[in-house]
Scaffold this motif. Structure first.
Motif, PDB file in Angstrom:
ATOM      1  N   ASN A 186      34.120 -28.795  28.398  1.00  0.00           N
ATOM      2  CA  ASN A 186      34.762 -29.755  29.301  1.00  0.00           C
ATOM      3  C   ASN A 186      36.073 -29.205  29.854  1.00  0.00           C
ATOM      4  OD1 ASN A 186      32.607 -31.378  28.747  1.00  0.00           O
ATOM      5  ND2 ASN A 186      33.738 -32.881  27.570  1.00  0.00           N
ATOM      6  N   GLN A 224      25.341 -30.009  29.086  1.00  0.00           N
ATOM      7  CA  GLN A 224      25.037 -29.005  30.090  1.00  0.00           C
ATOM      8  C   GLN A 224      25.595 -27.684  29.575  1.00  0.00           C
ATOM      9  OE1 GLN A 224      26.728 -29.916  33.899  1.00  0.00           O
ATOM     10  NE2 GLN A 224      25.742 -28.201  34.906  1.00  0.00           N
ATOM     11  N   ASN A 276      26.044 -23.773  30.550  1.00  0.00           N
ATOM     12  CA  ASN A 276      25.994 -22.808  31.660  1.00  0.00           C
ATOM     13  C   ASN A 276      25.204 -23.370  32.851  1.00  0.00           C
ATOM     14  OD1 ASN A 276      27.482 -20.972  30.083  1.00  0.00           O
ATOM     15  ND2 ASN A 276      25.612 -20.237  29.123  1.00  0.00           N
ATOM     16  N   GLN A 277      25.546 -24.590  33.223  1.00  0.00           N
ATOM     17  CA  GLN A 277      25.017 -25.307  34.386  1.00  0.00           C
ATOM     18  C   GLN A 277      23.556 -25.723  34.243  1.00  0.00           C
ATOM     19  OE1 GLN A 277      25.991 -23.002  37.880  1.00  0.00           O
ATOM     20  NE2 GLN A 277      28.167 -23.395  37.640  1.00  0.00           N
ATOM     21  N   GLN A 278      23.049 -25.773  33.017  1.00  0.00           N
ATOM     22  CA  GLN A 278      21.676 -26.220  32.785  1.00  0.00           C
ATOM     23  C   GLN A 278      21.686 -27.306  31.712  1.00  0.00           C
ATOM     24  OE1 GLN A 278      18.990 -23.094  31.626  1.00  0.00           O
ATOM     25  NE2 GLN A 278      17.246 -24.452  31.521  1.00  0.00           N
ATOM     26  N   ILE A 279      21.071 -28.454  32.030  1.00  0.00           N
ATOM     27  CA  ILE A 279      20.973 -29.536  31.055  1.00  0.00           C
ATOM     28  C   ILE A 279      20.030 -29.092  29.939  1.00  0.00           C
ATOM     29  CG2 ILE A 279      20.153 -31.906  30.648  1.00  0.00           C
ATOM     30  CD1 ILE A 279      22.706 -31.918  32.218  1.00  0.00           C
ATOM     31  N   ASP A 300      30.220 -18.991  26.746  1.00  0.00           N
ATOM     32  CA  ASP A 300      29.432 -20.101  27.276  1.00  0.00           C
ATOM     33  C   ASP A 300      30.341 -21.193  27.820  1.00  0.00           C
ATOM     34  OD1 ASP A 300      26.929 -19.032  26.747  1.00  0.00           O
ATOM     35  OD2 ASP A 300      26.603 -20.207  24.912  1.00  0.00           O
ATOM     36  N   VAL A 301      29.826 -21.907  28.810  1.00  0.00           N
ATOM     37  CA  VAL A 301      30.546 -23.032  29.403  1.00  0.00           C
ATOM     38  C   VAL A 301      29.682 -24.276  29.204  1.00  0.00           C
ATOM     39  CG1 VAL A 301      31.483 -24.009  31.532  1.00  0.00           C
ATOM     40  CG2 VAL A 301      31.644 -21.544  31.112  1.00  0.00           C
ATOM     41  N   GLU A 308      29.456 -28.627  29.293  1.00  0.00           N
ATOM     42  CA  GLU A 308      29.967 -29.926  29.705  1.00  0.00           C
ATOM     43  C   GLU A 308      29.255 -30.951  28.839  1.00  0.00           C
ATOM     44  OE1 GLU A 308      32.386 -30.781  31.899  1.00  0.00           O
ATOM     45  OE2 GLU A 308      32.746 -28.661  32.283  1.00  0.00           O
TER      46      GLU A 308
END
Length: 68
Positions: A6, A35, A37-40, A55-56, A58
């Motif tokens: 986040n 999420q 790396n932009q994947q749910i 890693d990123v 959310e």
């Protein structure tokens, strides 16, 4: 290892999964979507999804509400 959760840098242990991260954050996995790396990532995959340095994530909390 370091990740971004986040928008904030966070250090987690090597071998951590989404489930262990949610436990560390004291977040009920039934009340969030994750999420990576932009994947749910589907909830049933959280336990088996390893996190890697850089890693990123959310973590999106579900809010109750409705129209008035």
């Amino acid at each position: 290892m370091e990740l971004t959760v986040n928008g904030k840098r966070r250090t987690v242990t090597d071998g951590a999964t989404i489930t262990t991260l949610l436990e560390e954050l004291q977040i009920n996995p039934l009340r969030v979507a994750v999420q990576l790396n932009q994947q749910i990532i589907k909830r049933d995959l959280h336990e088996g999804t390893p996190l890697r340095a850089g890693d990123v994530l959310e973590v999106i909390t579900f809010m109750a509400g409705g129209s008035s």
